[in-house]
Design a protein around this motif. Structure first.
Motif, PDB file in Angstrom:
ATOM      1  N   GLU A 271       0.682  -1.301   0.006  1.00 25.32           N
ATOM      2  CA  GLU A 271      -0.040   0.076   0.101  1.00 25.32           C
ATOM      3  C   GLU A 271       0.853   1.118   0.034  1.00 25.32           C
ATOM      4  OE1 GLU A 271      -4.162   2.046   0.207  1.00 25.32           O
ATOM      5  OE2 GLU A 271      -2.790   0.557  -0.794  1.00 25.32           O
ATOM      6  N   ILE A 272       1.949   1.235   0.567  1.00 26.69           N
ATOM      7  CA  ILE A 272       2.928   2.273   0.533  1.00 26.69           C
ATOM      8  C   ILE A 272       3.536   2.552  -0.692  1.00 26.69           C
ATOM      9  CG2 ILE A 272       4.891   3.439   1.567  1.00 26.69           C
ATOM     10  CD1 ILE A 272       4.335   1.908   4.177  1.00 26.69           C
ATOM     11  N   LEU A 273       3.818   1.440  -1.242  1.00 22.31           N
ATOM     12  CA  LEU A 273       4.435   1.729  -2.868  1.00 22.31           C
ATOM     13  C   LEU A 273       3.450   2.090  -3.522  1.00 22.31           C
ATOM     14  CD1 LEU A 273       6.348  -1.832  -2.945  1.00 22.31           C
ATOM     15  CD2 LEU A 273       7.255   0.432  -3.173  1.00 22.31           C
ATOM     16  N   ARG A 274       2.223   1.622  -3.595  1.00 22.35           N
ATOM     17  CA  ARG A 274       1.128   2.272  -4.395  1.00 22.35           C
ATOM     18  C   ARG A 274       0.874   3.657  -4.264  1.00 22.35           C
ATOM     19  NH1 ARG A 274      -4.277   3.790  -4.097  1.00 22.35           N
ATOM     20  NH2 ARG A 274      -4.483   3.581  -1.834  1.00 22.35           N
ATOM     21  N   TRP A 275       0.603   3.944  -2.781  1.00 16.88           N
ATOM     22  CA  TRP A 275       0.498   5.391  -2.414  1.00 16.88           C
ATOM     23  C   TRP A 275       1.359   6.464  -2.736  1.00 16.88           C
ATOM     24  CZ3 TRP A 275      -3.784   7.879  -0.456  1.00 16.88           C
ATOM     25  CH2 TRP A 275      -3.648   8.744   0.147  1.00 16.88           C
ATOM     26  N   GLU A 276       2.759   6.206  -2.200  1.00 13.57           N
ATOM     27  CA  GLU A 276       3.992   7.032  -2.585  1.00 13.57           C
ATOM     28  C   GLU A 276       4.900   6.341  -3.538  1.00 13.57           C
ATOM     29  OE1 GLU A 276       3.649  10.253  -2.373  1.00 13.57           O
ATOM     30  OE2 GLU A 276       2.393  10.734  -0.602  1.00 13.57           O
ATOM     31  N   PRO A 277       4.719   6.077  -4.631  1.00 15.32           N
ATOM     32  CA  PRO A 277       5.580   5.525  -5.515  1.00 15.32           C
ATOM     33  C   PRO A 277       7.174   6.271  -5.695  1.00 15.32           C
ATOM     34  CG  PRO A 277       4.036   6.309  -7.023  1.00 15.32           C
ATOM     35  CD  PRO A 277       3.559   6.382  -5.724  1.00 15.32           C
ATOM     36  N   PRO A 278       8.022   5.784  -5.488  1.00 18.62           N
ATOM     37  CA  PRO A 278       9.450   6.390  -5.660  1.00 18.62           C
ATOM     38  C   PRO A 278       9.541   7.006  -7.017  1.00 18.62           C
ATOM     39  CG  PRO A 278       9.714   4.470  -4.215  1.00 18.62           C
ATOM     40  CD  PRO A 278       8.456   4.336  -5.093  1.00 18.62           C
ATOM     41  N   ALA A 279       9.405   6.285  -7.929  1.00 20.98           N
ATOM     42  CA  ALA A 279       9.436   6.675  -9.390  1.00 20.98           C
ATOM     43  C   ALA A 279       7.884   7.242  -9.768  1.00 20.98           C
ATOM     44  CB  ALA A 279       9.959   5.770 -10.316  1.00 20.98           C
ATOM     45  N   LEU A 280       7.677   8.131 -10.126  1.00 21.12           N
ATOM     46  CA  LEU A 280       6.447   8.840 -10.576  1.00 21.12           C
ATOM     47  C   LEU A 280       5.738   8.401 -12.055  1.00 21.12           C
ATOM     48  CD1 LEU A 280       5.996  12.430  -8.820  1.00 21.12           C
ATOM     49  CD2 LEU A 280       4.778  10.199  -7.925  1.00 21.12           C
ATOM     50  N   GLN A 281       6.982   8.368 -12.773  1.00 22.96           N
ATOM     51  CA  GLN A 281       6.544   8.064 -14.155  1.00 22.96           C
ATOM     52  C   GLN A 281       7.474   7.267 -14.735  1.00 22.96           C
ATOM     53  OE1 GLN A 281       6.809  11.695 -13.751  1.00 22.96           O
ATOM     54  NE2 GLN A 281       9.104  11.501 -13.715  1.00 22.96           N
ATOM     55  N   ILE A 282       7.123   6.533 -15.906  1.00 17.73           N
ATOM     56  CA  ILE A 282       7.889   5.972 -16.761  1.00 17.73           C
ATOM     57  C   ILE A 282       7.906   6.660 -18.051  1.00 17.73           C
ATOM     58  CG2 ILE A 282       8.217   3.501 -17.979  1.00 17.73           C
ATOM     59  CD1 ILE A 282       6.587   2.342 -15.544  1.00 17.73           C
ATOM     60  N   ALA A 283       8.954   6.924 -18.814  1.00 13.46           N
ATOM     61  CA  ALA A 283       8.900   7.544 -20.167  1.00 13.46           C
ATOM     62  C   ALA A 283       9.690   6.645 -20.998  1.00 13.46           C
ATOM     63  CB  ALA A 283      10.358   8.718 -19.932  1.00 13.46           C
ATOM     64  N   ARG A 284       8.929   6.676 -22.278  1.00 14.83           N
ATOM     65  CA  ARG A 284       9.068   5.863 -23.381  1.00 14.83           C
ATOM     66  C   ARG A 284       9.101   6.752 -24.615  1.00 14.83           C
ATOM     67  NH1 ARG A 284      10.436   3.001 -20.061  1.00 14.83           N
ATOM     68  NH2 ARG A 284       9.855   0.515 -19.668  1.00 14.83           N
ATOM     69  N   TYR A 285       9.840   6.221 -25.866  1.00 13.04           N
ATOM     70  CA  TYR A 285       9.895   6.690 -26.904  1.00 13.04           C
ATOM     71  C   TYR A 285       8.699   5.935 -27.933  1.00 13.04           C
ATOM     72  CZ  TYR A 285      11.610   8.214 -31.824  1.00 13.04           C
ATOM     73  OH  TYR A 285      11.963   8.999 -32.863  1.00 13.04           O
ATOM     74  N   VAL A 286       8.040   6.895 -28.697  1.00 13.35           N
ATOM     75  CA  VAL A 286       6.970   6.338 -29.651  1.00 13.35           C
ATOM     76  C   VAL A 286       7.333   6.223 -30.640  1.00 13.35           C
ATOM     77  CG1 VAL A 286       4.409   6.772 -30.328  1.00 13.35           C
ATOM     78  CG2 VAL A 286       5.248   7.726 -28.053  1.00 13.35           C
ATOM     79  N   THR A 287       7.278   4.887 -31.350  1.00 11.15           N
ATOM     80  CA  THR A 287       7.723   4.365 -32.581  1.00 11.15           C
ATOM     81  C   THR A 287       6.752   4.511 -33.809  1.00 11.15           C
ATOM     82  OG1 THR A 287       6.955   2.075 -32.197  1.00 11.15           O
ATOM     83  CG2 THR A 287       9.185   2.762 -31.310  1.00 11.15           C
ATOM     84  N   ARG A 288       5.443   4.568 -33.553  1.00 10.51           N
ATOM     85  CA  ARG A 288       4.331   4.652 -34.541  1.00 10.51           C
ATOM     86  C   ARG A 288       3.243   5.707 -34.106  1.00 10.51           C
ATOM     87  NH1 ARG A 288      -0.194   1.900 -33.528  1.00 10.51           N
ATOM     88  NH2 ARG A 288      -0.151   0.276 -31.792  1.00 10.51           N
ATOM     89  N   ASP A 289       2.580   6.246 -35.054  1.00 12.43           N
ATOM     90  CA  ASP A 289       1.400   7.148 -34.563  1.00 12.43           C
ATOM     91  C   ASP A 289       0.506   6.196 -33.600  1.00 12.43           C
ATOM     92  OD1 ASP A 289       2.565   9.113 -35.993  1.00 12.43           O
ATOM     93  OD2 ASP A 289       0.705   9.172 -37.551  1.00 12.43           O
ATOM     94  N   VAL A 290      -0.173   6.715 -32.623  1.00 13.88           N
ATOM     95  CA  VAL A 290      -1.064   5.885 -31.854  1.00 13.88           C
ATOM     96  C   VAL A 290      -2.257   6.782 -31.435  1.00 13.88           C
ATOM     97  CG1 VAL A 290       0.416   6.267 -29.980  1.00 13.88           C
ATOM     98  CG2 VAL A 290      -1.043   4.206 -29.931  1.00 13.88           C
TER      99      VAL A 290
END
Length: 393
Positions: A271-290
């Motif tokens: 619940e702590i991991l869910r509530w306050e995740p240390p990493a707020l985002q995951i970044a990715r490069y988009v390879t095709r129009d979506v």
């Protein structure tokens, strides 16, 4: 700390103040702009749990090979080969399978007595002092020390690794740590003196690389892999322990329930991991129009998957994801990612979190945060506390 006004709907991933308390902004983005676009920094973002989960798993549309943090993607820099978290299948799977032998359930669980002993050594000297800092007294030391235990590094050299790890968290020795120099001496020594440990296993392991060649890891490859594992695994666990101190101070009734019944601690860690995740985002490069919500995200864009928003989505965590509840019916969260990049060290992080809370609650069942001494970390990618001092009783 600053907070946006009601009229604003703006998320700046580089704002340390905002990242320490982003949830009001995330809630609005999740409901009002499930495909969010930030013109100033030129990125798109997904925030609802199902969207985030599916996008993270779709490693063909959203790739890691251009970077997994926004500033690297936007820089266009060339990613050095062998950087596990910045790789895509099939090469990622080759390296992941090789390194996953470090994190088998047997090897992780075998560390529990050593981790518990080290935790006790950190905590016992502050018993009776009336004060305990979740980060400085334990959180910044335990994870790097555990990596040393896992690799079979002797204790005196574990202390050296811990010192480098603490400095890296403060941005002091990033270059030295990033080149793997902290592991270099031990690897050379282990090459000359093989033993029954994971480091020797990794030095001797044969695998088929992306060219079809069967070979062993080179020394420089091994250094790079070890430093990725050490930094990715240590900093997040340090932040988890700091957030545990802050969150359970905010919810003293639930903390008392944990003190009375340690069997509740594993689900409290989730619940702590869910509530306050240390990493707020995951970044990715988009390879095709979506397309999302009637709009097109063009090829070549940067996409942020907002873990911190997805983890509080009421569609996934009913009836209200913005309620902290250690008794919540368990549903998997996004704090360890998903798919091919699901965190290899998740079982180790959970074990460290459980042991930390068990040993802390044995000694300090009650605490309040000393806000005069609390200090946020100056890192944006992995957010949390550089100091979380408490008054304990």
């Amino acid at each position: 700390m600053t907070a946006p006004t009601d009229s604003e709907l703006y998320y700046d991933p580089y704002s340390i103040d905002l990242n320490m308390n982003p949830h009001a902004v995330f809630a609005r983005i999740r409901e009002e702009a499930p495909l969010y676009y930030n013109e100033a920094h030129d990125f798109y973002a997904l925030s609802r749990y199902d969207d985030v989960n599916k996008a993270v798993i779709d490693h063909e549309t959203f790739i890691s090979g251009r970077g997994a943090v926004l500033e690297i993607i936007k820089s266009g820099m060339e990613i050095p080969p062998g950087t596990l978290i910045f790789e895509d299948p099939p090469i990622h799977n080759i390296h992941r399978n090789l390194l996953s032998r470090m994190f088998t359930p047997r090897k992780v669980l075998a560390l529990e007595p050593q981790i518990r002993e080290f935790t006790a050594r950190c905590l016992d000297p502050v018993v009776g002092s009336g004060r305990f800092d979740f980060v400085n007294d334990l959180g910044e030391q335990m994870p790097m020390r555990v990596i040393g235990m896992l690799l079979g590094i002797p204790e005196d050299q574990q202390q050296q690794i811990t010192a480098h790890g603490e400095a890296a968290l403060e941005g002091q020795t990033v270059d030295a740590l990033a080149t793997g120099e902290v592991f270099s001496e031990f690897i050379d020594w282990r090459i000359a003196h093989p033993s029954d440990d994971i480091m020797t296993d990794l030095l001797n392991a044969e695998f088929e690389d992306e060219t079809g060649t069967r070979r062993k890891l080179g020394r420089e490859e091994l250094l790079l892999y070890l430093i990725v594992i050490a930094t990715a695994g240590s900093e997040t666990t340090t932040r988890l322990i700091g957030w545990a101190g802050k969150t359970l101070a905010d919810y003293p009734d639930q903390r008392r329930a944990l003190a009375e019944d340690h069997g509740l601690i594993p689900q409290a860690i989730e619940e702590i991991l869910r509530w306050e995740p240390p990493a707020l985002q995951i970044a990715r490069y988009v390879t095709r129009d979506v397309e999302y919500y009637g709009r097109t995200v063009p090829e070549g864009s940067a996409m942020l998957m907002l873990v911190g928003a997805a983890n509080r989505d009421h569609r996934r965590f009913p009836p209200d994801g913005d309620v902290f509840d250690i008794h919540r019916e368990p549903h998997s969260h996004m704090s360890f990612g998903a798919g091919t990049h699901f965190c290899m060290g998740n079982a180790l992080a959970r074990l460290e979190g459980r042991i930390a809370l068990e040993e802390i609650l044995k000694r300090f069942p009650e605490w309040e945060v000393d806000w005069a001494g609390a200090r946020a970390s100056e890192t944006a990618a992995v957010r949390g506390w550089a100091a979380m001092p408490t008054f304990v009783s």
